[in-house]
Design an enzyme around this catalytic site. Structure first.
Site, mmCIF file in Angstrom:
data_model
loop_
_atom_site.group_PDB
_atom_site.id
_atom_site.type_symbol
_atom_site.label_atom_id
_atom_site.label_comp_id
_atom_site.label_asym_id
_atom_site.label_seq_id
_atom_site.Cartn_x
_atom_site.Cartn_y
_atom_site.Cartn_z
ATOM 1 N N ARG A 1 54.008 51.666 22.352
ATOM 2 C CA ARG A 1 53.811 50.211 22.295
ATOM 3 C C ARG A 1 54.969 49.535 21.564
ATOM 4 O O ARG A 1 54.777 48.629 20.768
ATOM 5 C CB ARG A 1 52.490 49.885 21.604
ATOM 6 C CG ARG A 1 51.292 50.433 22.362
ATOM 7 C CD ARG A 1 49.987 50.119 21.669
ATOM 8 N NE ARG A 1 49.947 50.785 20.366
ATOM 9 C CZ ARG A 1 49.253 50.341 19.319
ATOM 10 N NH1 ARG A 1 48.542 49.253 19.395
ATOM 11 N NH2 ARG A 1 49.269 51.008 18.188
ATOM 12 N N CYS A 2 56.172 49.933 21.869
ATOM 13 C CA CYS A 2 57.369 49.456 21.193
ATOM 14 C C CYS A 2 58.255 48.729 22.201
ATOM 15 O O CYS A 2 58.236 49.048 23.391
ATOM 16 C CB CYS A 2 58.106 50.662 20.604
ATOM 17 S SG CYS A 2 59.695 50.306 19.847
ATOM 18 N N GLY A 3 59.038 47.803 21.746
ATOM 19 C CA GLY A 3 59.981 47.125 22.626
ATOM 20 C C GLY A 3 61.012 48.066 23.222
ATOM 21 O O GLY A 3 61.610 47.771 24.258
ATOM 22 N N PHE A 4 61.209 49.224 22.593
ATOM 23 C CA PHE A 4 62.173 50.210 23.094
ATOM 24 C C PHE A 4 61.531 51.246 24.019
ATOM 25 O O PHE A 4 62.220 52.125 24.534
ATOM 26 C CB PHE A 4 62.861 50.924 21.929
ATOM 27 C CG PHE A 4 63.734 50.024 21.103
ATOM 28 C CD1 PHE A 4 64.913 49.498 21.613
ATOM 29 C CD2 PHE A 4 63.376 49.691 19.805
ATOM 30 C CE1 PHE A 4 65.719 48.664 20.861
ATOM 31 C CE2 PHE A 4 64.172 48.853 19.032
ATOM 32 C CZ PHE A 4 65.347 48.336 19.561
ATOM 33 N N THR A 5 60.226 51.151 24.252
ATOM 34 C CA THR A 5 59.527 52.127 25.086
ATOM 35 C C THR A 5 60.161 52.308 26.468
ATOM 36 O O THR A 5 60.192 53.434 26.969
ATOM 37 C CB THR A 5 58.026 51.771 25.197
ATOM 38 O OG1 THR A 5 57.478 51.757 23.877
ATOM 39 C CG2 THR A 5 57.266 52.780 26.037
#
Length: 180
Positions: free
Chosen positions: A59-63
């Site tokens: 659930r990360c912007g970098f996923t």
């Protein structure tokens, strides 16, 4: 009494020297972890091979970097490079359910490289792999998708921030260097 004291000092020096030498000889291949399916992965099976270790979260912007990591896996499939994603909630962006994590990794990004069950990557309760990286190299993930390139000797070759995408020339040139 003097003889006992000398023997005691000599014994302490030998024990201290052995501890120092064993710490110096520690490599990533001395560690184990549990994969996303509950299997124990002993990194000694990769001895002499380079690794790309990436701490990940669903659930990360970098996923979306999972896609790039999968492309690297495909690109380097016929080399000795092993890519390992270590899922982690250390930055409060990972699901607590392994099934949810698998859904993101497999269904959304088709990940086929090694993925761990969740582990801590920072702090006192960090997994021993990450404690070793911090203790030996004074490096630790500052956020999700931090990348560590380990050379064939099991030592840290380089590290890259989350901002460095898997297709980065810097990362790829380092991977090319360690697989030669």
């Amino acid at each position: 009494m003097k003889k006992v004291k000398k023997i005691l000092i000599f014994t302490v020096l030998i024990l201290f020297n052995n501890n120092v030498m064993s710490a110096e000889n520690t490599t990533i291949y001395d560690y184990k972890f549990i994969d996303i399916d509950g299997n124990s992965i002993d990194l000694s099976v990769f001895k002499g091979k380079p690794l790309l270790l990436v701490n990940t979260a669903s659930r990360c912007g970098f996923t979306p970097q999972y896609e790039g990591l999968q492309k690297l896996f495909t690109k380097y499939r016929k080399t000795d490079l092993t890519i390992i994603a270590t899922t982690s909630n250390s930055f409060n962006q990972e699901y607590s359910s392994i099934e949810e994590i698998k859904k993101i990794c497999l269904a959304n990004y088709g990940v086929s490289f090694i993925t761990s069950s969740p582990m801590n990557v920072k702090g006192e309760d960090a997994h021993p792999i990450y404690k070793w990286i911090n203790d030996e190299y004074r490096k630790k993930p500052k956020w999700n998708f931090y990348k560590f390139v380990i050379n064939k000797d099991g030592k840290l070759e380089n590290h890259f921030s989350s901002m460095i995408v898997p297709s980065s020339v810097k990362l790829i040139s380092t991977l090319d260097k360690v697989i030669k």
